[in-house]
Design a protein around this motif. Structure first.
Motif, PDB file in Angstrom:
ATOM      1  N   ILE A  10     -80.511  95.827  29.628  1.00 51.66           N
ATOM      2  CA  ILE A  10     -79.463  95.208  29.277  1.00 51.66           C
ATOM      3  C   ILE A  10     -78.726  94.727  30.627  1.00 51.66           C
ATOM      4  CG2 ILE A  10     -76.817  95.557  28.411  1.00 51.66           C
ATOM      5  CD1 ILE A  10     -78.979  95.447  26.254  1.00 51.66           C
ATOM      6  N   GLU A  11     -78.166  93.329  30.456  1.00 51.10           N
ATOM      7  CA  GLU A  11     -77.350  92.584  31.643  1.00 51.10           C
ATOM      8  C   GLU A  11     -76.405  93.659  32.010  1.00 51.10           C
ATOM      9  OE1 GLU A  11     -74.819  88.592  31.797  1.00 51.10           O
ATOM     10  OE2 GLU A  11     -76.422  88.731  29.994  1.00 51.10           O
ATOM     11  N   THR A  17     -73.152  92.879  33.602  1.00 53.31           N
ATOM     12  CA  THR A  17     -71.678  92.741  33.104  1.00 53.31           C
ATOM     13  C   THR A  17     -71.574  93.182  31.587  1.00 53.31           C
ATOM     14  OG1 THR A  17     -72.416  90.445  32.302  1.00 53.31           O
ATOM     15  CG2 THR A  17     -71.095  90.800  34.246  1.00 53.31           C
ATOM     16  N   VAL A  18     -72.727  93.152  30.613  1.00 53.16           N
ATOM     17  CA  VAL A  18     -72.649  93.759  29.263  1.00 53.16           C
ATOM     18  C   VAL A  18     -72.360  95.312  29.277  1.00 53.16           C
ATOM     19  CG1 VAL A  18     -73.734  93.690  27.142  1.00 53.16           C
ATOM     20  CG2 VAL A  18     -73.908  91.597  28.362  1.00 53.16           C
ATOM     21  N   LEU A  73     -69.713  98.153  28.299  1.00 55.26           N
ATOM     22  CA  LEU A  73     -69.968  99.126  27.307  1.00 55.26           C
ATOM     23  C   LEU A  73     -69.011 100.593  27.679  1.00 55.26           C
ATOM     24  CD1 LEU A  73     -73.787  98.890  26.771  1.00 55.26           C
ATOM     25  CD2 LEU A  73     -71.962  99.131  24.982  1.00 55.26           C
ATOM     26  N   ILE A  93     -66.276  92.272  30.544  1.00 56.04           N
ATOM     27  CA  ILE A  93     -65.816  91.124  29.648  1.00 56.04           C
ATOM     28  C   ILE A  93     -64.823  91.828  28.644  1.00 56.04           C
ATOM     29  CG2 ILE A  93     -66.217  89.376  28.135  1.00 56.04           C
ATOM     30  CD1 ILE A  93     -69.017  89.241  29.693  1.00 56.04           C
ATOM     31  N   LEU A 113     -65.986  91.596  24.945  1.00 56.18           N
ATOM     32  CA  LEU A 113     -67.016  92.260  24.484  1.00 56.18           C
ATOM     33  C   LEU A 113     -66.729  93.954  24.372  1.00 56.18           C
ATOM     34  CD1 LEU A 113     -70.159  91.184  26.558  1.00 56.18           C
ATOM     35  CD2 LEU A 113     -69.531  91.018  24.193  1.00 56.18           C
TER      36      LEU A 113
END
Lengths: 231, 121
Positions: free
Chosen positions: A118-119, A121-122, A126, A146, A149
Motif C-alpha cells: 500500500i502506498e 500516504t494511504v 489508516l 489525507i 481518506l
C-alpha cells in the motif's frame, strides 16, 4: 449550471438536504451501514459527478459546515468529564489496555500494508482510523496523511466494530462490562458507543469516555510509532 | 442568546488551543489541546458544566452532519484507493478486530488482577 451554484449557499443547502435524506433512509431501512453520513455523501458525490461540478465549488459552502468540527471536538471533553469517576482506581489498567490495543492495531496496519504494498500516504491515513472522526482527521493532517481518506477509513472501522463486537466478546471470553465498553470506544469510536449503549448503560458511558481517552493516547502514540519505524 | 454565549466560551478555548499549538509547536492538534484545556477547566470547577452544557448538546447532536463535506472530499482522492480497495478493506477489517481484542483482553486481565489484590489486602 455551474454559475448558479458558485455560491456558499449551494454547498450548505445540498449538505443539509442530503443529510436529512440520509436520516430518512437510515430510519426506513434500519441498516447500520446505510448511516446518514454514507448516504448523504453518496448523494452529493453523485450530484457533483452528474452535473460536472468541482469539489471546490461545493466546498465553498461545505467548509462552512466543516468549520464546526473544531468546536465539536473541544466539547468532547464533556462526556469524558461526566464519566471520569467510573475509572477510579483503574487508571493504570485502562491506559495500559488502550495503549496496547492501539499499538497492536498500528502494527497490524503497518505489516499488512507492507504485505499488500500500500502506498505510504494511504497507509499513514489508516493509522488514526480507530479514533473519533474529528481527532482522526487532525492526526492524519499532522502526520502527512489525507484527511478525507482518514475519515472514510474511520467510518468503515466504526461500522466493522459495531457489527463484530458481540462475536469478538464471545470468541475471546471478554465478559466484564468495563472491558467491553472501553474496547468498543477505543476501537470503533461513536459507532462502538452505539453498540455499547445497546449492551447497557455502564458500557455506553465507558465507551463514550474511551473515545476521548483513546483519542488523546493516539495523538501521542502515532507520531511516536512513526518515529520508531522511521516512517 | 444563552447558546451563543456558551459558544463563545468554546471558541475562546479553541483559539487558546490553536495559539498554544503554534507557539510551542508540540505535536498535538490545537483542537485536542482545546479539549484538554476544557477538561482541565471543568475538573478544577473554573467552568461549571451548566455553563457549556447547552452548546455541547447542540454540537454533539449535529456532529455527523459536520463531517459530510469532508466525506464528499473523497471524490478528490478516489484515484489513490481505486486499485487497492480490496486489500485496504482486509487491512481495516483485521486491524479493527486486533484493537478490540487486545484492548478488551488487556483491561479484563489487569482488572481481575487488581480486584484479586484488593480482596487479598
Amino acid at each position: 449550471m455551474g454559475m448558479y451554484l458558485d455560491t456558499p449557499l449551494f454547498g450548505v443547502s445540498i449538505s443539509i438536504i442530503a443529510f436529512f435524506i440520509g436520516i430518512y433512509i437510515n430510519k426506513k431501512t434500519n441498516k447500520g451501514i446505510l448511516n446518514p453520513l454514507i448516504v448523504s455523501s453518496i448523494i452529493i458525490i453523485g450530484f457533483l459527478l452528474y452535473f460536472d461540478i468541482d469539489y471546490e465549488i461545493y466546498n465553498k459552502g461545505g467548509s462552512m459546515i466543516s468549520f464546526f468540527i473544531a468546536p465539536a471536538t473541544v466539547v468532547l471533553a464533556v462526556p469524558l468529564y461526566k464519566n471520569i469517576r467510573l475509572l477510579k482506581g483503574k487508571w493504570f489498567n485502562v491506559l495500559t489496555g488502550i495503549t496496547l490495543g492501539s499499538l497492536a492495531g498500528l502494527f497490524s496496519i503497518y505489516i499488512l500494508s507492507k504485505l499488500f504494498k500500500i502506498e505510504a500516504t494511504v497507509m499513514i491515513s489508516l493509522f488514526p482510523k480507530s479514533t473519533t472522526a474529528a481527532i482522526s482527521m487532525e492526526i492524519a493532517e499532522h502526520i502527512g496523511g489525507i484527511p478525507a481518506l482518514a475519515l472514510a477509513f474511520t467510518v468503515l472501522t466504526g461500522n466493522i466494530g459495531y457489527f463484530m463486537a458481540e462475536y469478538i466478546f464471545k470468541w475471546f471470553n471478554i465478559e466484564d462490562k468495563m472491558s467491553k465498553g472501553l474496547a468498543l470506544g477505543t476501537t470503533a469510536h461513536v459507532l462502538g458507543t452505539a453498540k455499547a449503549m445497546e449492551l447497557g448503560e455502564t458500557e455506553g458511558a465507558l465507551s463514550s469516555l474511551a473515545i476521548t481517552v483513546a483519542g488523546i493516547v493516539s495523538v501521542f502514540l502515532i507520531p511516536w510509532f512513526m518515529k520508531l519505524l522511521s516512517l | 442568546m444563552e447558546s451563543l454565549k456558551q459558544f463563545s466560551v468554546i471558541l475562546i478555548i479553541l483559539f487558546s488551543g490553536q495559539i498554544i499549538q503554534q507557539k510551542t509547536s508540540i505535536p498535538i492538534p490545537g483542537t485536542v489541546l482545546g479539549m484538554i484545556i476544557l477538561l482541565f477547566l471543568l475538573m478544577t470547577r473554573i467552568i461549571k458544566i451548566e455553563k457549556i452544557e447547552r452548546i455541547t448538546n447542540i454540537l454533539l447532536e449535529h456532529l455527523t452532519l459536520f463531517f459530510v463535506p469532508v466525506s464528499v472530499g473523497i471524490i478528490n482522492v478516489f484515484d489513490k484507493i481505486k486499485d487497492t480497495w480490496l486489500p485496504l478493506l482486509i487491512i481495516i477489517f483485521v486491524s479493527t478486530l486486533v484493537v478490540m481484542i487486545v484492548t478488551g483482553l488487556t483491561i479484563q486481565i489487569l482488572n481481575k488482577h487488581t480486584d484479586k489484590s484488593k480482596k487479598g489486602a
